[in-house]
Design an enzyme around this catalytic site. Sequence first.
Site, PDB file in Angstrom:
ATOM      1  N   LYS A   1       1.471   4.285  -2.950  1.00  0.00           N
ATOM      2  CA  LYS A   1       1.381   5.734  -2.707  1.00  0.00           C
ATOM      3  C   LYS A   1       2.641   6.450  -3.177  1.00  0.00           C
ATOM      4  O   LYS A   1       2.558   7.515  -3.815  1.00  0.00           O
ATOM      5  CB  LYS A   1       1.149   6.003  -1.216  1.00  0.00           C
ATOM      6  CG  LYS A   1      -0.231   5.537  -0.751  1.00  0.00           C
ATOM      7  CD  LYS A   1      -0.312   5.492   0.771  1.00  0.00           C
ATOM      8  CE  LYS A   1      -1.708   5.087   1.218  1.00  0.00           C
ATOM      9  NZ  LYS A   1      -1.759   4.658   2.610  1.00  0.00           N
TER      10      LYS A   1
ATOM     11  N   ASP B   1       0.833  -1.202   0.000  1.00  0.00           N
ATOM     12  CA  ASP B   1       0.000   0.000   0.000  1.00  0.00           C
ATOM     13  C   ASP B   1       0.877   1.266   0.000  1.00  0.00           C
ATOM     14  O   ASP B   1       0.626   2.211  -0.747  1.00  0.00           O
ATOM     15  CB  ASP B   1      -0.901  -0.041   1.248  1.00  0.00           C
ATOM     16  CG  ASP B   1      -1.837   1.151   1.293  1.00  0.00           C
ATOM     17  OD1 ASP B   1      -2.784   1.185   0.499  1.00  0.00           O
ATOM     18  OD2 ASP B   1      -1.586   2.049   2.121  1.00  0.00           O
TER      19      ASP B   1
HETATM   20  N1  LIG Z   1      -9.388   2.712   4.943  1.00  0.00           N
HETATM   21  C1  LIG Z   1      -8.742   3.782   4.631  1.00  0.00           C
HETATM   22  O1  LIG Z   1      -8.330   4.553   5.475  1.00  0.00           O
HETATM   23  C2  LIG Z   1      -8.514   4.120   3.199  1.00  0.00           C
HETATM   24  C3  LIG Z   1      -8.965   3.296   2.184  1.00  0.00           C
HETATM   25  N2  LIG Z   1      -8.745   3.599   0.871  1.00  0.00           N
HETATM   26  C4  LIG Z   1      -9.212   2.724  -0.151  1.00  0.00           C
HETATM   27  O2  LIG Z   1     -10.609   2.549  -0.057  1.00  0.00           O
HETATM   28  C5  LIG Z   1     -10.974   1.411  -0.814  1.00  0.00           C
HETATM   29  C6  LIG Z   1     -12.127   0.712  -0.135  1.00  0.00           C
HETATM   30  O3  LIG Z   1     -11.744   0.296   1.120  1.00  0.00           O
HETATM   31  P1  LIG Z   1     -12.825  -0.263   2.136  1.00  0.00           P
HETATM   32  O4  LIG Z   1     -14.074   0.514   2.049  1.00  0.00           O
HETATM   33  O5  LIG Z   1     -12.147  -0.363   3.439  1.00  0.00           O
HETATM   34  O6  LIG Z   1     -13.069  -1.725   1.562  1.00  0.00           O
HETATM   35  P2  LIG Z   1     -14.257  -2.739   1.905  1.00  0.00           P
HETATM   36  O7  LIG Z   1     -13.704  -4.101   1.763  1.00  0.00           O
HETATM   37  O8  LIG Z   1     -14.920  -2.355   3.185  1.00  0.00           O
HETATM   38  O9  LIG Z   1     -15.305  -2.452   0.746  1.00  0.00           O
HETATM   39  C7  LIG Z   1     -15.050  -2.754  -0.592  1.00  0.00           C
HETATM   40  C8  LIG Z   1     -16.356  -2.708  -1.339  1.00  0.00           C
HETATM   41  O10 LIG Z   1     -16.094  -2.927  -2.733  1.00  0.00           O
HETATM   42  C9  LIG Z   1     -17.042  -3.830  -3.230  1.00  0.00           C
HETATM   43  N3  LIG Z   1     -16.490  -4.474  -4.432  1.00  0.00           N
HETATM   44  C10 LIG Z   1     -15.380  -5.237  -4.533  1.00  0.00           C
HETATM   45  N4  LIG Z   1     -15.219  -5.632  -5.805  1.00  0.00           N
HETATM   46  C11 LIG Z   1     -16.231  -5.095  -6.516  1.00  0.00           C
HETATM   47  C12 LIG Z   1     -16.610  -5.137  -7.879  1.00  0.00           C
HETATM   48  N5  LIG Z   1     -15.911  -5.796  -8.777  1.00  0.00           N
HETATM   49  N6  LIG Z   1     -17.721  -4.469  -8.254  1.00  0.00           N
HETATM   50  C13 LIG Z   1     -18.447  -3.776  -7.353  1.00  0.00           C
HETATM   51  N7  LIG Z   1     -18.122  -3.705  -6.054  1.00  0.00           N
HETATM   52  C14 LIG Z   1     -17.031  -4.354  -5.641  1.00  0.00           C
HETATM   53  C15 LIG Z   1     -17.325  -4.751  -2.102  1.00  0.00           C
HETATM   54  O11 LIG Z   1     -18.548  -5.443  -2.278  1.00  0.00           O
HETATM   55  C16 LIG Z   1     -17.368  -3.760  -0.952  1.00  0.00           C
HETATM   56  O12 LIG Z   1     -18.659  -3.163  -0.899  1.00  0.00           O
HETATM   57  C17 LIG Z   1      -9.702   0.628  -0.996  1.00  0.00           C
HETATM   58  O13 LIG Z   1      -9.275   0.718  -2.339  1.00  0.00           O
HETATM   59  C18 LIG Z   1      -8.705   1.345  -0.105  1.00  0.00           C
HETATM   60  O14 LIG Z   1      -7.408   1.292  -0.606  1.00  0.00           O
HETATM   61  C19 LIG Z   1      -8.092   4.725   0.518  1.00  0.00           C
HETATM   62  C20 LIG Z   1      -7.630   5.591   1.467  1.00  0.00           C
HETATM   63  C21 LIG Z   1      -7.800   5.365   2.890  1.00  0.00           C
HETATM   64  N1  LIG Z   2      -4.707   1.297   4.573  1.00  0.00           N
HETATM   65  C1  LIG Z   2      -4.202   2.597   4.286  1.00  0.00           C
HETATM   66  C2  LIG Z   2      -5.334   3.583   4.222  1.00  0.00           C
HETATM   67  C3  LIG Z   2      -5.031   4.699   3.356  1.00  0.00           C
HETATM   68  O1  LIG Z   2      -4.759   4.612   2.161  1.00  0.00           O
HETATM   69  C4  LIG Z   2      -3.273   3.028   5.366  1.00  0.00           C
HETATM   70  O2  LIG Z   2      -3.209   2.352   6.383  1.00  0.00           O
HETATM   71  O3  LIG Z   2      -2.559   4.005   5.185  1.00  0.00           O
END
Ligand SMILES: NC(=O)C1=CN([C@@H]2O[C@H](COP(=O)(O)OP(=O)(O)OC[C@H]3O[C@@H](n4cnc5c(N)ncnc54)[C@H](O)[C@@H]3O)[C@@H](O)[C@H]2O)C=CC1
Ligand SMILES: N[C@@H](CC=O)C(=O)O
Length: 815
Positions: free
Chosen positions: A683, A679
């Site tokens: 970035k 990850d």
């Molecule tokens: N948690 C954090 O602080 C941060 C997260 N992100 C990014 O956010 C994104 C989402 O993370 P979360 O919400 O924690 O993940 P999550 O696992 O909670 O949710 C992912 C969602 O995507 C859906 N999904 C997966 N494949 C799919 C497809 N082919 N078509 C339609 N829907 C699909 C799933 O059903 C689920 O609803 C990731 O890419 C992550 O890198 C970015 C910055 C910060």
């Molecule tokens: N999983 C990531 C969330 C932001 O992209 C992190 O821990 O920094």
Amino acid sequence: MKVLKFGGTSVGTAESIRAVLDIVKRSYDAGERPLVVLSAMSGVTNLLTRMAVHAAERIPFEDDLKFLENRHFDVVRGLIAVKYQNPVFTKLKLMLNELEEILQGISALKELSLQSQDLVVSFGERLSNYMVSKIMEQYIPTAEFIDASHYVKTDSSFGNAHVNEEITQQLIQSLGHTHADKLLFVTGFIGSNDKGRITTLGRGGSDYTAAIFGSVLNATAIEIWTDVNGMLTADPRIVKKAFSQPVLSYTEAMELSYFGAKVIYPPTMIPAFLKKIPIVIRNTFEPEFPGTIIQFESGKSAYPIKGISSISDISVINLAGSGMIGKSGFSGRLFTLLAREQINVVLITQSSSEHSITFAVHPDDAVKAVKLIEAEFELELEANKLTSPTVEDNLSVLAIVGENMKRTPGMSGRLFYALGRNGINVRAIAQGSSELNISVIIAKENLSKALNAVHDAFFAQLKKTLYVFNVGTGNIGSTLFRQIYEQHDFLLENNDIEIKVVGISNSRKMLFDLNGIDLAKWSTMLESSGEIADLSSFIERMKAMNLPNCVFIDNTASNLPSTYYEEIFKSNISVVTCNKIANSGEYAQYKLLHDTARKHGVDFFYETNVGAGLPIVRVLKDLMLSGDRILKIEAILSGTISYIFNNFVGDVSFYDIVKQAQELGYTEPDPRDDLGGVDFMRKMLILARDAGHVIEPTDVNLGAILPESCLQAASVDDFYTELLKADQYFNSLKERAEADGKVIRYIGKLEEGKVSIALEMVDETHPFYALSGSDNIISFTTERYKERPLVVKGPGAGAEVTAAGVFADLVNVGA
Ligand SMILES: NC(=O)C1=CN([C@@H]2O[C@H](COP(=O)(O)OP(=O)(O)OC[C@H]3O[C@@H](n4cnc5c(N)ncnc54)[C@H](O)[C@@H]3O)[C@@H](O)[C@H]2O)C=CC1
Ligand SMILES: N[C@@H](CC=O)C(=O)O
Ligand code: NA
């Protein structure tokens, strides 16, 4: 005096007639001396036409007659006190008997002339006006029914008669004198010829009646009461944000009506135009609303145009030929020919080389027009001075209209920018000779999108509707929906931004609603009524909806959505993503996506790819745009690892801390993406690329943090089992750092185009020593920030801050 004209829907039911009475009474009480013109009850003219046709074909019409009677009798029962009803029933019955006799006559002859048809149809207005005048008599005793056929004298063109102005004027003037103190209810639409035979005035006939009476009697205004709030800025069935224009000039109203707005039929208004009598379009069902005033002056307006009109079906005929077109006399011959054959040419454009000419006609006329041209120019065609005319179908015309246009530069630029930005090709352009309109021909399938985009461009400079298609409803997606829901009203009120989430998908289900999915209950709706998820059809549906200001949000961690980004940009749809995969795969893909978005004039925003909601991507972009040069980046960009080392103190186990980080929503769906450094690597790669470096994932020097066994685990659960076993490894790491008075930091560096990420032990003199929670920190050393770097620091992971970053990107789309 004032003329108040009410259309069929206004006198369609007892309830609406009550509204009409209120309006008339109010005008009467205000001393406006109203003269009322009524149409037939809604649907009655069509019914009468059908009855006449049926009579001639000997199809029984008695049921229809009974129905007609009931409709009028029901109103009488509802609105006239019982003791006054009988004479009204009697008179209506007499009229209906007369109608029946006429129909029987038609039936006997088995022939329906236009003359008989006019006679039959005239009963609609006569019944309604008589009836309403009697209802009104209860309140205003001077109410009186007037059969306009005694005053409006016409020629004998039944069905579309021409008014004999001189006689009509005399008759109406004398009516004005003899009935000066009366409240008249005048039948719209009908007149009579010199033999006293009833005629009808054709399309818009009741408006015409109102205009004639208003003009002869020098009315102060002619109010056309209908069921809409005036003349709108665009067709409200297509453009939800269309609004009523308070003031239009006669010519603006004509232009708008010519291309679509069906509120009035301009030729009927000419008597009013000639006398400069204002025409006011008002809504019977919303009488407080001031409506639209159509007057001589265009008036001041906050907007550069008055409206957008359109014709959804048009065919375009192209003619080319170096030997012909441009020569004097050619256009004259062509358009005289078409006019003679009553082919209405909606729009003409001539290329600057003058070797071709393009004009638009109604699709029904296209084939006929081509045949006529081929016959007329047979010799020229044979001599190859002219190529055979070609026809293009499935086109629409969109026109912007307004007198202020000629005084405001840049109108066509704004029009074409709005169309271009939404990927709408303009097939031909014509500027009206009056400079009152600019018309474009576009593909019919784009009309709705074009109308909305152009409406936004001219009327909603401030107000913007963003149509959102969101994939991913997990941690980030669901938080984003809640934030949008909570902020919706504020954005609308204070920033004129409306966000409509029109498509949602997760990996199981998908849901669409063009009016915007209710974000208070998206989750239950998606689960209960959604369709089985299929990303490819989700994208197809999004493209097919062809919406303006459309945004695709990728809130998944999957690589699948990114495979569609290019196609999405090509459909002029912007992308906002927190998913880092698209930007951190092969450099060629990164480059292609950025280039494609730029080429199609749409946005590709991914602020949350680095440091969640912290402004990092934007800051770097601004530095680059303003000509700075990045010398060095040093950063901690894993919120998860930051959290872990900030909290890995005392007796707590490494395993528990990782679990906590996941529960707090800091980790990727698979925490190994964080702990394995992938990850962070993504970035750094994105930053390096945004800083102008061509760099591949394999170029990054990634220092390990996890034992190999953890990385190799088959599933997230197995990983945790392995992690438990690795406690000792992390404890000794911690002890070593503590012994030296240091803390453990996982630090990324970009220097001279090289990226490295490594675990380091830093003491309190290091700027990255003091961090807490999920803090990220990044320092940019640049040409301009050389002595002291530019530093951004704060929480760099978590659902709230990430969703907020996605949200901020979203509202900036198209800004
Ligand atoms: N948690 C954090 O602080 C941060 C997260 N992100 C990014 O956010 C994104 C989402 O993370 P979360 O919400 O924690 O993940 P999550 O696992 O909670 O949710 C992912 C969602 O995507 C859906 N999904 C997966 N494949 C799919 C497809 N082919 N078509 C339609 N829907 C699909 C799933 O059903 C689920 O609803 C990731 O890419 C992550 O890198 C970015 C910055 C910060
Ligand atoms: N999983 C990531 C969330 C932001 O992209 C992190 O821990 O920094
Ligand atoms: Na960010």
